[in-house]
Design a protein around this motif. Structure first.
Motif, PDB file in Angstrom:
ATOM      1  N   LEU A 129       0.991  -1.004  -0.119  1.00 12.45           N
ATOM      2  CA  LEU A 129      -0.261  -0.231   0.341  1.00 12.45           C
ATOM      3  C   LEU A 129       1.199   1.171   0.048  1.00 12.45           C
ATOM      4  O   LEU A 129       0.573   2.267  -0.787  1.00 12.45           O
ATOM      5  N   THR A 130       2.092   0.952   0.584  1.00  5.95           N
ATOM      6  CA  THR A 130       2.841   2.141   0.805  1.00  5.95           C
ATOM      7  C   THR A 130       3.163   2.834  -0.475  1.00  5.95           C
ATOM      8  O   THR A 130       3.778   4.268  -1.038  1.00  5.95           O
ATOM      9  N   ALA A 131       3.983   1.396  -1.083  1.00  5.17           N
ATOM     10  CA  ALA A 131       4.560   1.916  -2.369  1.00  5.17           C
ATOM     11  C   ALA A 131       3.355   1.833  -3.171  1.00  5.17           C
ATOM     12  O   ALA A 131       4.005   2.965  -4.371  1.00  5.17           O
ATOM     13  N   SER A 132       2.051   1.331  -3.431  1.00 12.12           N
ATOM     14  CA  SER A 132       1.213   2.266  -4.668  1.00 12.12           C
ATOM     15  C   SER A 132       0.849   3.219  -4.915  1.00 12.12           C
ATOM     16  O   SER A 132       0.916   4.104  -5.264  1.00 12.12           O
ATOM     17  N   PHE A 133       0.952   3.911  -3.351  1.00 10.47           N
ATOM     18  CA  PHE A 133       0.378   5.373  -3.059  1.00 10.47           C
ATOM     19  C   PHE A 133       1.303   5.890  -3.122  1.00 10.47           C
ATOM     20  O   PHE A 133       1.108   7.579  -3.638  1.00 10.47           O
ATOM     21  N   LEU A 134       2.809   5.811  -2.903  1.00  9.84           N
ATOM     22  CA  LEU A 134       3.492   6.742  -3.370  1.00  9.84           C
ATOM     23  C   LEU A 134       3.821   7.055  -4.728  1.00  9.84           C
ATOM     24  O   LEU A 134       3.447   7.973  -5.125  1.00  9.84           O
ATOM     25  N   ALA A 135       3.809   6.179  -5.242  1.00  8.52           N
ATOM     26  CA  ALA A 135       2.965   6.233  -7.122  1.00  8.52           C
ATOM     27  C   ALA A 135       2.380   6.996  -7.555  1.00  8.52           C
ATOM     28  O   ALA A 135       2.178   6.869  -8.236  1.00  8.52           O
ATOM     29  N   ALA A 136       1.221   7.033  -6.826  1.00  6.25           N
ATOM     30  CA  ALA A 136      -0.121   7.271  -6.910  1.00  6.25           C
ATOM     31  C   ALA A 136       0.180   9.106  -7.031  1.00  6.25           C
ATOM     32  O   ALA A 136      -0.180   9.781  -7.961  1.00  6.25           O
ATOM     33  N   HIS A 137       0.491   9.727  -5.483  1.00  2.00           N
ATOM     34  CA  HIS A 137       1.123  10.481  -5.607  1.00  2.00           C
ATOM     35  C   HIS A 137       2.094  11.324  -6.783  1.00  2.00           C
ATOM     36  O   HIS A 137       2.031  11.852  -7.778  1.00  2.00           O
ATOM     37  N   ALA A 138       3.050  10.114  -7.413  1.00  2.00           N
ATOM     38  CA  ALA A 138       4.301  11.129  -8.182  1.00  2.00           C
ATOM     39  C   ALA A 138       3.130  10.657  -9.250  1.00  2.00           C
ATOM     40  O   ALA A 138       3.139  11.742 -10.093  1.00  2.00           O
ATOM     41  N   LEU A 139       2.465   9.960  -9.599  1.00  2.00           N
ATOM     42  CA  LEU A 139       1.653  10.211 -11.095  1.00  2.00           C
ATOM     43  C   LEU A 139       0.738  10.986 -10.725  1.00  2.00           C
ATOM     44  O   LEU A 139       0.241  11.660 -11.981  1.00  2.00           O
ATOM     45  N   ILE A 140      -0.215  11.766 -10.050  1.00  3.19           N
ATOM     46  CA  ILE A 140      -1.141  13.007  -9.545  1.00  3.19           C
ATOM     47  C   ILE A 140       0.124  13.767  -9.991  1.00  3.19           C
ATOM     48  O   ILE A 140       0.113  14.872 -10.990  1.00  3.19           O
ATOM     49  N   LEU A 141       1.112  14.377  -9.484  1.00  2.00           N
ATOM     50  CA  LEU A 141       2.166  15.595  -9.364  1.00  2.00           C
ATOM     51  C   LEU A 141       2.262  15.325 -10.566  1.00  2.00           C
ATOM     52  O   LEU A 141       2.675  16.294 -11.725  1.00  2.00           O
ATOM     53  N   LEU A 142       3.329  14.360 -11.471  1.00  2.00           N
ATOM     54  CA  LEU A 142       3.341  13.959 -13.157  1.00  2.00           C
ATOM     55  C   LEU A 142       2.414  14.846 -14.216  1.00  2.00           C
ATOM     56  O   LEU A 142       2.777  15.469 -14.857  1.00  2.00           O
ATOM     57  N   LEU A 143       1.077  14.971 -13.923  1.00  2.00           N
ATOM     58  CA  LEU A 143       0.033  14.954 -14.457  1.00  2.00           C
ATOM     59  C   LEU A 143       0.171  16.475 -14.488  1.00  2.00           C
ATOM     60  O   LEU A 143      -0.076  16.659 -15.202  1.00  2.00           O
ATOM     61  N   GLY A 144      -0.350  16.797 -13.253  1.00  2.00           N
ATOM     62  CA  GLY A 144       0.006  18.203 -13.015  1.00  2.00           C
ATOM     63  C   GLY A 144       0.639  19.083 -13.325  1.00  2.00           C
ATOM     64  O   GLY A 144       0.958  19.807 -13.658  1.00  2.00           O
ATOM     65  N   TRP A 145       2.179  18.513 -12.815  1.00  2.00           N
ATOM     66  CA  TRP A 145       3.141  19.260 -13.585  1.00  2.00           C
ATOM     67  C   TRP A 145       3.356  19.601 -15.173  1.00  2.00           C
ATOM     68  O   TRP A 145       3.538  20.647 -15.807  1.00  2.00           O
ATOM     69  N   ALA A 146       2.940  18.496 -15.923  1.00  2.00           N
ATOM     70  CA  ALA A 146       2.933  18.172 -17.637  1.00  2.00           C
ATOM     71  C   ALA A 146       1.704  19.162 -17.496  1.00  2.00           C
ATOM     72  O   ALA A 146       2.525  19.953 -19.103  1.00  2.00           O
TER      73      ALA A 146
END
Length: 190
Positions: A129-146
């Motif tokens: 859960l920790t790994a997938s939730f950190l990855a989820a935050h990274a994905l959201i931030l990546l798409l937001g940044w893009a």
């Protein structure tokens, strides 16, 4: 041990065998939980800091992919129709083309992905859960940044749309994992 094919996310298991009204109620309640998390914010420009990702991860972690997607899509549809359910009480179509559009897209993708990962028996451990939730935050931030970078440039978009959110993303990840583990285990034993 339950096989992957028959394992259900906690809320899916709770709703199994219940009427459509129960599912509609769960979707509406989840969408309004996302709305409430949108209003818990620290105003920042161009994107406010909210509790949305915490609520999103908890919902997806407990719901499974289909229910999580239904909740997020209904939340966004209600906002598009004019209900003030987004950060700063935003509504209408402007948030879907403004500075927050990339993050909102990330919420939709993350809901399904995290719902699927967390619904797998091997996806419910603290570590998974920790790994997938950190990855989820990274994905959201990546798409937001893009998305922000198309208007602000890459450096400015990172400085205003990613960097301020990194510490909060870590904290919300830990809190979401704890919430999903404790609530999920409780739901599955009832």
């Amino acid at each position: 041990m339950t096989s992957t094919a028959t394992f259900k996310a906690p809320l899916d298991a709770l709703l199994a065998g219940r009427s459509l009204a129960w599912r509609v109620g769960a979707v509406l309640a989840g969408s309004w939980l996302l709305a409430a998390s949108s209003w818990a914010e620290v105003s920042m420009y161009p994107v406010p800091m909210t509790l949305q990702t915490y609520a999103l991860l908890v919902i997806a972690g407990l719901s499974g992919p289909r229910l999580a997607l239904e909740i997020v899509v209904v939340w966004l549809a209600q906002a598009a129709m004019g209900l003030p359910l987004l950060a700063d009480g935003a509504s209408g179509l402007a948030p879907f083309v403004g500075p927050t559009a990339g993050y909102l897209l990330g919420f939709v993708i993350t809901a399904g992905l995290i719902g699927w990962l967390a619904a797998r028996p091997d996806g419910r451990s603290w570590r998974s859960l920790t790994a997938s939730f950190l990855a989820a935050h990274a994905l959201i931030l990546l798409l937001g940044w893009a998305w922000l970078a198309t208007g602000l440039g890459a450096k400015a978009a990172f400085a205003s749309g990613v960097a301020p959110f990194l510490a909060g993303a870590f904290l919300k990840t830990i809190l979401a994992v704890a919430t999903v583990k404790l609530a999920g285990d409780r739901i599955l034993t009832t």
